[in-house]
Motif scaffolding. Structure first.
Motif, PDB file in Angstrom:
ATOM      1  N   TYR A  62      31.262  42.379  40.829  1.00  0.00           N
ATOM      2  CA  TYR A  62      32.027  43.255  40.197  1.00  0.00           C
ATOM      3  C   TYR A  62      33.036  44.161  41.379  1.00  0.00           C
ATOM      4  CZ  TYR A  62      33.662  47.746  38.085  1.00  0.00           C
ATOM      5  OH  TYR A  62      34.423  48.770  37.986  1.00  0.00           O
ATOM      6  N   GLY A  63      32.193  44.458  42.433  1.00  0.00           N
ATOM      7  CA  GLY A  63      32.753  45.065  43.517  1.00  0.00           C
ATOM      8  C   GLY A  63      33.746  44.334  44.284  1.00  0.00           C
ATOM      9  N   ALA A  64      33.612  42.905  43.948  1.00  0.00           N
ATOM     10  CA  ALA A  64      34.713  42.171  45.067  1.00  0.00           C
ATOM     11  C   ALA A  64      35.809  41.964  44.322  1.00  0.00           C
ATOM     12  CB  ALA A  64      33.784  40.912  45.217  1.00  0.00           C
ATOM     13  N   LEU A  65      35.883  42.260  42.917  1.00  0.00           N
ATOM     14  CA  LEU A  65      37.177  41.856  42.244  1.00  0.00           C
ATOM     15  C   LEU A  65      38.370  42.260  42.737  1.00  0.00           C
ATOM     16  CD1 LEU A  65      35.445  42.003  38.396  1.00  0.00           C
ATOM     17  CD2 LEU A  65      36.488  39.982  39.455  1.00  0.00           C
ATOM     18  N   ALA A  66      38.385  43.768  42.962  1.00  0.00           N
ATOM     19  CA  ALA A  66      39.700  44.186  43.423  1.00  0.00           C
ATOM     20  C   ALA A  66      39.946  44.216  45.036  1.00  0.00           C
ATOM     21  CB  ALA A  66      39.385  45.686  43.177  1.00  0.00           C
ATOM     22  N   HIS A  67      38.986  43.379  45.597  1.00  0.00           N
ATOM     23  CA  HIS A  67      39.419  43.105  47.062  1.00  0.00           C
ATOM     24  C   HIS A  67      40.905  42.619  47.224  1.00  0.00           C
ATOM     25  CE1 HIS A  67      38.562  42.303  51.259  1.00  0.00           C
ATOM     26  NE2 HIS A  67      38.681  41.115  51.225  1.00  0.00           N
ATOM     27  N   ARG A  68      41.396  42.934  48.235  1.00  0.00           N
ATOM     28  CA  ARG A  68      42.971  42.537  48.540  1.00  0.00           C
ATOM     29  C   ARG A  68      43.623  42.399  47.353  1.00  0.00           C
ATOM     30  NH1 ARG A  68      42.343  37.104  52.145  1.00  0.00           N
ATOM     31  NH2 ARG A  68      40.920  36.700  50.189  1.00  0.00           N
ATOM     32  N   GLY A  69      43.739  43.487  46.410  1.00  0.00           N
ATOM     33  CA  GLY A  69      44.561  43.636  45.422  1.00  0.00           C
ATOM     34  C   GLY A  69      44.339  42.695  44.324  1.00  0.00           C
ATOM     35  N   TYR A  70      43.068  42.176  44.189  1.00  0.00           N
ATOM     36  CA  TYR A  70      42.849  41.130  43.232  1.00  0.00           C
ATOM     37  C   TYR A  70      42.921  39.773  43.902  1.00  0.00           C
ATOM     38  CZ  TYR A  70      41.267  44.933  40.411  1.00  0.00           C
ATOM     39  OH  TYR A  70      40.742  46.108  39.539  1.00  0.00           O
ATOM     40  N   ASP A  71      43.405  39.426  44.902  1.00  0.00           N
ATOM     41  CA  ASP A  71      43.849  38.052  45.371  1.00  0.00           C
ATOM     42  C   ASP A  71      42.654  37.680  46.156  1.00  0.00           C
ATOM     43  OD1 ASP A  71      45.292  36.012  46.255  1.00  0.00           O
ATOM     44  OD2 ASP A  71      46.479  37.195  47.754  1.00  0.00           O
ATOM     45  N   ASN A  72      41.671  37.241  45.628  1.00  0.00           N
ATOM     46  CA  ASN A  72      40.547  36.692  46.120  1.00  0.00           C
ATOM     47  C   ASN A  72      39.830  35.676  45.138  1.00  0.00           C
ATOM     48  OD1 ASN A  72      38.225  37.996  44.462  1.00  0.00           O
ATOM     49  ND2 ASN A  72      39.484  39.749  45.142  1.00  0.00           N
ATOM     50  N   ASP A  73      38.823  35.083  45.704  1.00  0.00           N
ATOM     51  CA  ASP A  73      38.091  33.847  45.109  1.00  0.00           C
ATOM     52  C   ASP A  73      37.564  34.381  43.848  1.00  0.00           C
ATOM     53  OD1 ASP A  73      39.060  32.100  46.964  1.00  0.00           O
ATOM     54  OD2 ASP A  73      37.369  32.128  48.106  1.00  0.00           O
ATOM     55  N   ILE A  74      36.561  35.567  43.972  1.00  0.00           N
ATOM     56  CA  ILE A  74      36.068  36.074  42.901  1.00  0.00           C
ATOM     57  C   ILE A  74      36.821  36.381  41.780  1.00  0.00           C
ATOM     58  CG2 ILE A  74      34.481  38.360  42.151  1.00  0.00           C
ATOM     59  CD1 ILE A  74      33.479  35.705  44.056  1.00  0.00           C
ATOM     60  N   ALA A  75      38.137  37.195  41.847  1.00  0.00           N
ATOM     61  CA  ALA A  75      38.932  37.419  40.902  1.00  0.00           C
ATOM     62  C   ALA A  75      39.633  36.284  40.282  1.00  0.00           C
ATOM     63  CB  ALA A  75      40.051  38.280  41.499  1.00  0.00           C
ATOM     64  N   ARG A  76      39.684  34.961  41.076  1.00  0.00           N
ATOM     65  CA  ARG A  76      40.265  33.875  40.642  1.00  0.00           C
ATOM     66  C   ARG A  76      39.307  33.231  39.788  1.00  0.00           C
ATOM     67  NH1 ARG A  76      43.376  33.962  45.075  1.00  0.00           N
ATOM     68  NH2 ARG A  76      41.770  33.088  46.440  1.00  0.00           N
ATOM     69  N   ILE A  77      38.073  33.190  40.075  1.00  0.00           N
ATOM     70  CA  ILE A  77      36.984  32.433  39.323  1.00  0.00           C
ATOM     71  C   ILE A  77      36.621  33.262  37.943  1.00  0.00           C
ATOM     72  CG2 ILE A  77      34.583  31.809  39.280  1.00  0.00           C
ATOM     73  CD1 ILE A  77      34.581  31.628  42.334  1.00  0.00           C
ATOM     74  N   THR A  78      36.986  34.761  37.954  1.00  0.00           N
ATOM     75  CA  THR A  78      36.684  35.473  36.826  1.00  0.00           C
ATOM     76  C   THR A  78      37.865  35.321  35.833  1.00  0.00           C
ATOM     77  OG1 THR A  78      35.298  36.958  38.154  1.00  0.00           O
ATOM     78  CG2 THR A  78      36.247  37.596  36.021  1.00  0.00           C
ATOM     79  N   THR A  79      39.102  35.326  36.342  1.00  0.00           N
ATOM     80  CA  THR A  79      40.332  34.889  35.623  1.00  0.00           C
ATOM     81  C   THR A  79      40.070  33.789  34.892  1.00  0.00           C
ATOM     82  OG1 THR A  79      41.646  36.420  37.100  1.00  0.00           O
ATOM     83  CG2 THR A  79      42.702  34.817  35.557  1.00  0.00           C
ATOM     84  N   ASN A  80      39.739  32.471  35.518  1.00  0.00           N
ATOM     85  CA  ASN A  80      39.558  31.358  34.984  1.00  0.00           C
ATOM     86  C   ASN A  80      38.482  31.285  34.039  1.00  0.00           C
ATOM     87  OD1 ASN A  80      41.675  30.229  36.821  1.00  0.00           O
ATOM     88  ND2 ASN A  80      40.224  29.470  38.225  1.00  0.00           N
ATOM     89  N   VAL A  81      37.413  31.860  34.364  1.00  0.00           N
ATOM     90  CA  VAL A  81      36.400  32.032  33.143  1.00  0.00           C
ATOM     91  C   VAL A  81      37.022  32.561  31.806  1.00  0.00           C
ATOM     92  CG1 VAL A  81      33.890  32.637  32.659  1.00  0.00           C
ATOM     93  CG2 VAL A  81      34.359  31.685  34.913  1.00  0.00           C
ATOM     94  N   ILE A  82      37.475  33.598  32.149  1.00  0.00           N
ATOM     95  CA  ILE A  82      37.961  34.374  30.841  1.00  0.00           C
ATOM     96  C   ILE A  82      38.874  33.943  30.181  1.00  0.00           C
ATOM     97  CG2 ILE A  82      39.300  36.701  30.118  1.00  0.00           C
ATOM     98  CD1 ILE A  82      37.681  38.159  32.571  1.00  0.00           C
ATOM     99  N   ARG A  83      39.814  32.965  30.801  1.00  0.00           N
ATOM    100  CA  ARG A  83      40.711  32.214  29.865  1.00  0.00           C
ATOM    101  C   ARG A  83      39.996  31.025  29.225  1.00  0.00           C
ATOM    102  NH1 ARG A  83      45.231  32.177  35.077  1.00  0.00           N
ATOM    103  NH2 ARG A  83      46.440  34.177  34.341  1.00  0.00           N
ATOM    104  N   ARG A  84      39.180  30.503  30.012  1.00  0.00           N
ATOM    105  CA  ARG A  84      38.389  29.449  29.095  1.00  0.00           C
ATOM    106  C   ARG A  84      37.541  29.898  28.124  1.00  0.00           C
ATOM    107  NH1 ARG A  84      37.358  26.404  26.213  1.00  0.00           N
ATOM    108  NH2 ARG A  84      36.368  24.491  26.284  1.00  0.00           N
TER     109      ARG A  84
END
Length: 91
Positions: A62-84
């Motif tokens: 959770y703490g890593a989501l906002a790193h670099r303005g949400y432009d990071n691997d954790i945010a991308r994985i989370t977005t992909n999971v939620i979309r699926r």
């Protein structure tokens, strides 16, 4: 408690001695360098009624989501999971 068909997608490892096991897993506080039980798993499994579970074993996710303005691997994985999970197609 995980079902036999659960897939471990990723595991963190090689943590410093500053990291401790969760309270439930030890009887006394001790720094154990290279303790294999200090880890975090990312897990996925399908459940009944077209359900599924995606789980991360670290509060740091959770703490890593906002790193670099949400432009990071954790945010991308989370977005992909939620979309699926929002996609009505069966697993």
């Amino acid at each position: 408690g995980s079902p036999a068909h659960a897939a471990v997608l990723a595991t963190s490892f090689d943590h410093s001695a500053e990291m401790l096991r969760t309270k439930e897993e030890f009887l006394a506080t001790a720094n154990l360098e290279n303790d294999p039980n200090i880890r975090s798993d990312v897990v996925f499994f399908e459940g009944p009624n077209d359900g599924a579970v995606f789980s991360v074993g670290s509060i740091s996710w959770y703490g890593a989501l906002a790193h670099r303005g949400y432009d990071n691997d954790i945010a991308r994985i989370t977005t992909n999971v939620i979309r699926r999970f929002l996609d009505p197609a069966p697993w």
